[in-house]
Design a protein around this motif. Structure first.
Motif, PDB file in Angstrom:
ATOM      1  N   GLY A 280      26.872  16.441  11.726  1.00  0.00           N
ATOM      2  CA  GLY A 280      28.089  17.190  11.418  1.00  0.00           C
ATOM      3  C   GLY A 280      28.154  18.555  12.058  1.00  0.00           C
ATOM      4  O   GLY A 280      28.690  19.490  11.470  1.00  0.00           O
ATOM      5  N   GLY A 281      27.589  18.713  13.232  1.00  0.00           N
ATOM      6  CA  GLY A 281      27.635  19.994  13.923  1.00  0.00           C
ATOM      7  C   GLY A 281      26.578  20.984  13.479  1.00  0.00           C
ATOM      8  O   GLY A 281      26.554  22.120  13.955  1.00  0.00           O
ATOM      9  N   GLY A 282      25.705  20.583  12.550  1.00  0.00           N
ATOM     10  CA  GLY A 282      24.644  21.479  12.087  1.00  0.00           C
ATOM     11  C   GLY A 282      23.344  20.723  11.889  1.00  0.00           C
ATOM     12  O   GLY A 282      23.188  19.579  12.322  1.00  0.00           O
ATOM     13  N   TRP A 283      22.422  21.380  11.198  1.00  0.00           N
ATOM     14  CA  TRP A 283      21.114  20.778  10.921  1.00  0.00           C
ATOM     15  C   TRP A 283      20.991  20.483   9.441  1.00  0.00           C
ATOM     16  O   TRP A 283      21.316  21.333   8.606  1.00  0.00           O
ATOM     17  CB  TRP A 283      19.993  21.708  11.361  1.00  0.00           C
ATOM     18  CG  TRP A 283      19.886  21.852  12.855  1.00  0.00           C
ATOM     19  CD1 TRP A 283      20.378  22.866  13.616  1.00  0.00           C
ATOM     20  CD2 TRP A 283      19.270  20.923  13.762  1.00  0.00           C
ATOM     21  NE1 TRP A 283      20.107  22.647  14.946  1.00  0.00           N
ATOM     22  CE2 TRP A 283      19.418  21.459  15.061  1.00  0.00           C
ATOM     23  CE3 TRP A 283      18.604  19.711  13.597  1.00  0.00           C
ATOM     24  CZ2 TRP A 283      18.927  20.821  16.190  1.00  0.00           C
ATOM     25  CZ3 TRP A 283      18.108  19.070  14.730  1.00  0.00           C
ATOM     26  CH2 TRP A 283      18.269  19.619  16.011  1.00  0.00           C
ATOM     27  N   ARG A 284      20.508  19.290   9.130  1.00  0.00           N
ATOM     28  CA  ARG A 284      20.326  18.868   7.740  1.00  0.00           C
ATOM     29  C   ARG A 284      18.843  18.602   7.495  1.00  0.00           C
ATOM     30  O   ARG A 284      18.223  17.792   8.187  1.00  0.00           O
ATOM     31  CB  ARG A 284      21.133  17.608   7.458  1.00  0.00           C
ATOM     32  CG  ARG A 284      20.921  17.039   6.057  1.00  0.00           C
ATOM     33  CD  ARG A 284      21.629  15.706   5.893  1.00  0.00           C
ATOM     34  NE  ARG A 284      21.369  15.117   4.586  1.00  0.00           N
ATOM     35  CZ  ARG A 284      21.754  13.893   4.242  1.00  0.00           C
ATOM     36  NH1 ARG A 284      22.417  13.138   5.100  1.00  0.00           N
ATOM     37  NH2 ARG A 284      21.475  13.423   3.025  1.00  0.00           N
ATOM     38  N   GLN A 285      18.269  19.299   6.518  1.00  0.00           N
ATOM     39  CA  GLN A 285      16.857  19.112   6.208  1.00  0.00           C
ATOM     40  C   GLN A 285      16.672  17.882   5.330  1.00  0.00           C
ATOM     41  O   GLN A 285      17.378  17.703   4.330  1.00  0.00           O
ATOM     42  CB  GLN A 285      16.288  20.342   5.494  1.00  0.00           C
ATOM     43  CG  GLN A 285      14.793  20.250   5.225  1.00  0.00           C
ATOM     44  CD  GLN A 285      14.200  21.577   4.767  1.00  0.00           C
ATOM     45  OE1 GLN A 285      14.720  22.635   5.088  1.00  0.00           O
ATOM     46  NE2 GLN A 285      13.121  21.519   4.018  1.00  0.00           N
ATOM     47  N   LEU A 286      15.713  17.044   5.704  1.00  0.00           N
ATOM     48  CA  LEU A 286      15.466  15.808   4.967  1.00  0.00           C
ATOM     49  C   LEU A 286      14.345  15.998   3.946  1.00  0.00           C
ATOM     50  O   LEU A 286      13.461  16.836   4.111  1.00  0.00           O
ATOM     51  CB  LEU A 286      15.082  14.681   5.942  1.00  0.00           C
ATOM     52  CG  LEU A 286      16.110  14.345   7.028  1.00  0.00           C
ATOM     53  CD1 LEU A 286      15.662  13.117   7.825  1.00  0.00           C
ATOM     54  CD2 LEU A 286      17.499  14.112   6.421  1.00  0.00           C
ATOM     55  N   THR A 287      14.425  15.183   2.893  1.00  0.00           N
ATOM     56  CA  THR A 287      13.429  15.242   1.822  1.00  0.00           C
ATOM     57  C   THR A 287      12.185  14.444   2.221  1.00  0.00           C
ATOM     58  O   THR A 287      12.284  13.346   2.760  1.00  0.00           O
ATOM     59  CB  THR A 287      14.019  14.660   0.520  1.00  0.00           C
ATOM     60  OG1 THR A 287      15.188  15.407   0.171  1.00  0.00           O
ATOM     61  CG2 THR A 287      13.011  14.740  -0.612  1.00  0.00           C
ATOM     62  N   ARG A 288      11.025  15.043   1.896  1.00  0.00           N
ATOM     63  CA  ARG A 288       9.755  14.410   2.254  1.00  0.00           C
ATOM     64  C   ARG A 288       9.238  13.559   1.099  1.00  0.00           C
ATOM     65  O   ARG A 288       9.339  13.940  -0.066  1.00  0.00           O
ATOM     66  CB  ARG A 288       8.731  15.489   2.593  1.00  0.00           C
ATOM     67  CG  ARG A 288       7.483  14.983   3.284  1.00  0.00           C
ATOM     68  CD  ARG A 288       6.619  16.161   3.705  1.00  0.00           C
ATOM     69  NE  ARG A 288       5.645  15.805   4.733  1.00  0.00           N
ATOM     70  CZ  ARG A 288       4.991  16.695   5.458  1.00  0.00           C
ATOM     71  NH1 ARG A 288       5.198  17.995   5.264  1.00  0.00           N
ATOM     72  NH2 ARG A 288       4.122  16.291   6.378  1.00  0.00           N
ATOM     73  N   THR A 289       8.666  12.408   1.451  1.00  0.00           N
ATOM     74  CA  THR A 289       8.098  11.527   0.434  1.00  0.00           C
ATOM     75  C   THR A 289       6.583  11.705   0.380  1.00  0.00           C
ATOM     76  O   THR A 289       5.980  12.299   1.282  1.00  0.00           O
ATOM     77  CB  THR A 289       8.400  10.051   0.757  1.00  0.00           C
ATOM     78  OG1 THR A 289       7.702   9.685   1.956  1.00  0.00           O
ATOM     79  CG2 THR A 289       9.894   9.837   0.951  1.00  0.00           C
ATOM     80  N   ASP A 290       5.948  11.167  -0.679  1.00  0.00           N
ATOM     81  CA  ASP A 290       4.497  11.284  -0.784  1.00  0.00           C
ATOM     82  C   ASP A 290       3.776  10.352   0.183  1.00  0.00           C
ATOM     83  O   ASP A 290       2.559  10.448   0.355  1.00  0.00           O
ATOM     84  CB  ASP A 290       4.032  11.049  -2.224  1.00  0.00           C
ATOM     85  CG  ASP A 290       4.432   9.686  -2.756  1.00  0.00           C
ATOM     86  OD1 ASP A 290       5.085   8.912  -2.019  1.00  0.00           O
ATOM     87  OD2 ASP A 290       4.100   9.379  -3.918  1.00  0.00           O
ATOM     88  N   TYR A 291       4.516   9.443   0.848  1.00  0.00           N
ATOM     89  CA  TYR A 291       3.890   8.607   1.877  1.00  0.00           C
ATOM     90  C   TYR A 291       4.211   9.131   3.282  1.00  0.00           C
ATOM     91  O   TYR A 291       4.113   8.418   4.276  1.00  0.00           O
ATOM     92  CB  TYR A 291       4.299   7.126   1.718  1.00  0.00           C
ATOM     93  CG  TYR A 291       5.782   6.849   1.629  1.00  0.00           C
ATOM     94  CD1 TYR A 291       6.533   6.626   2.781  1.00  0.00           C
ATOM     95  CD2 TYR A 291       6.417   6.775   0.396  1.00  0.00           C
ATOM     96  CE1 TYR A 291       7.887   6.346   2.715  1.00  0.00           C
ATOM     97  CE2 TYR A 291       7.770   6.497   0.308  1.00  0.00           C
ATOM     98  CZ  TYR A 291       8.508   6.285   1.469  1.00  0.00           C
ATOM     99  OH  TYR A 291       9.859   6.012   1.390  1.00  0.00           O
ATOM    100  N   ASN A 292       4.648  10.404   3.358  1.00  0.00           N
ATOM    101  CA  ASN A 292       4.738  11.162   4.611  1.00  0.00           C
ATOM    102  C   ASN A 292       5.856  10.712   5.544  1.00  0.00           C
ATOM    103  O   ASN A 292       5.722  10.763   6.768  1.00  0.00           O
ATOM    104  CB  ASN A 292       3.391  11.131   5.350  1.00  0.00           C
ATOM    105  CG  ASN A 292       3.293  12.199   6.429  1.00  0.00           C
ATOM    106  OD1 ASN A 292       3.874  13.271   6.303  1.00  0.00           O
ATOM    107  ND2 ASN A 292       2.554  11.901   7.485  1.00  0.00           N
ATOM    108  N   TYR A 293       6.981  10.311   4.972  1.00  0.00           N
ATOM    109  CA  TYR A 293       8.184  10.070   5.758  1.00  0.00           C
ATOM    110  C   TYR A 293       9.279  11.000   5.227  1.00  0.00           C
ATOM    111  O   TYR A 293       9.335  11.289   4.020  1.00  0.00           O
ATOM    112  CB  TYR A 293       8.657   8.618   5.658  1.00  0.00           C
ATOM    113  CG  TYR A 293       8.008   7.679   6.645  1.00  0.00           C
ATOM    114  CD1 TYR A 293       8.592   7.420   7.890  1.00  0.00           C
ATOM    115  CD2 TYR A 293       6.817   7.034   6.339  1.00  0.00           C
ATOM    116  CE1 TYR A 293       7.994   6.542   8.804  1.00  0.00           C
ATOM    117  CE2 TYR A 293       6.213   6.160   7.241  1.00  0.00           C
ATOM    118  CZ  TYR A 293       6.810   5.924   8.475  1.00  0.00           C
ATOM    119  OH  TYR A 293       6.213   5.070   9.376  1.00  0.00           O
TER     120      TYR A 293
END
Length: 338
Positions: A280-293
């Motif tokens: 969407g024209g910007g940066w979106r931070q993703l949530t980290r899981t305990d299995y490192n994805y």
């Protein structure tokens, strides 16, 4: 008898004559005094506001021509104070008459914030607040704990890196694992006997593993002490190692598509603090899981540019990686050594 009767009236007339002369002189003096007092320009002692007004007028008329001071059409009855600042030639109050301004209580002092450089396609940029990115375990800090050991088999673990060709690996205790934030960190471990070993975090040691505890592979523990020791007091530090893959890699999780994807970073020199995707024209931070994805549950950014930030605040941007589930895709970037 007659002489006596006539002598008394004559005496009274003399006294009256003598007393009348001074009274007449006094009356004449009063009239003369009043006459002089009422003459124009007289310096008599009558109270009047005119002398003060004349003094003001004289002061104003004595000002040198061309000084820019406008004449006051209604001069004050009080003489001007000698301490009042004189107007300047331009009519602007002199500096001594101008009060020093104070900052407004409602005006914030401007501050200059450190800019965040735009991440280059194949380059690095510095991100602010690096100290807060490190989480529980911070590079360059010594931690105390205990080392135990486990059978690491092929070296795969909770970090989901897959089999390891180097068995100098370890599992971080649950608390310091911090939802896989410790994954991929290089840790220098020192024993009280002077022996040391560098291991890479690939797994999690579940509770009751205590904060500070490292569960080393049998191969790594044997470099410090005999396996029969069981528990070994240690100190350890997170490193930014000199030996690391030339570039890091990206892997999409099995099942990823344009509608849902999981993204993993592999072969990074320093621990990863955050991963963002361009959307969407910007940066979106993703949530980290305990299995490192890092997950994008609605598919936002899947297959687009990826920006990775390490615990030092360095940012690397990767472009042009298609969504290829469970395929390790090399990039052209790597974090700097610190």
């Amino acid at each position: 008898m007659k002489a006596t009767k006539h002598a008394a009236p004559q005496s009274n007339r003399r006294r009256g004559l003598i007393m009348g002369i001074p009274l007449a002189l006094v009356a004449v003096g009063v009239l003369v005094f009043l006459a002089f007092a009422l003459l124009p320009g007289s310096g008599g002692g009558a109270v009047s506001a005119e002398p003060a007004a004349a003094s003001v007028a004289a002061t104003e008329s004595s000002a040198p021509p061309g000084d820019g001071a406008p004449a006051d059409p209604t001069p004050s009855a009080a003489a001007p104070s000698v301490t009042s600042p004189a107007p300047s030639a331009t009519g602007t109050p002199s500096p001594s008459a101008t009060p020093t301004p104070r900052p407004s209580a409602t005006t914030a002092t401007p501050t200059t914030a450190a800019p965040t450089p735009a991440a280059a396609t194949t380059g690095a940029g510095a991100a602010p607040a690096a100290a807060s990115l490190a989480g529980r375990i911070k590079p360059g800090t010594n931690y105390q704990g205990v080392a135990t050991s486990y059978d690491a088999a092929d070296g795969n673990g909770a970090c989901s890196f897959g089999p390891s060709g180097d068995m100098m690996i370890a599992a971080m205790n649950h608390t310091d694992y911090e939802t896989s934030k410790a994954c991929g960190a290089s840790v220098l471990v020192r024993a009280a006997n002077g022996a040391s070993i560098t291991v890479r975090i690939v797994n999690e040691c579940p509770l009751p593993c205590a904060p500070g505890q490292l569960d080393l592979s049998h191969e790594a523990f044997a470099k410090l002490a005999d396996l029969s020791v069981g528990r070994l007091p240690i100190t350890w530090t997170v490193l930014s190692p000199g030996t690391a893959p030339a570039t890091m890699s990206i892997r999409y999780k099995a099942g990823s598509s344009q509608w849902w994807c999981g993204i993993q970073v592999i072969g990074h020199r320093n621990p990863v603090a955050a991963l963002e995707v361009q959307s969407g024209g910007g940066w979106r931070q993703l949530t980290r899981t305990d299995y490192n994805y890092f997950l994008s549950p609605d598919g936002s950014g899947c297959g687009g540019s990826i920006r990775v930030t390490d615990v030092y605040g360095e940012q690397l941007t990767v472009d042009g990686l298609a969504v290829k589930p469970d395929v390790v895709q090399p990039t052209r970037v790597q974090f700097a050594r610190h």
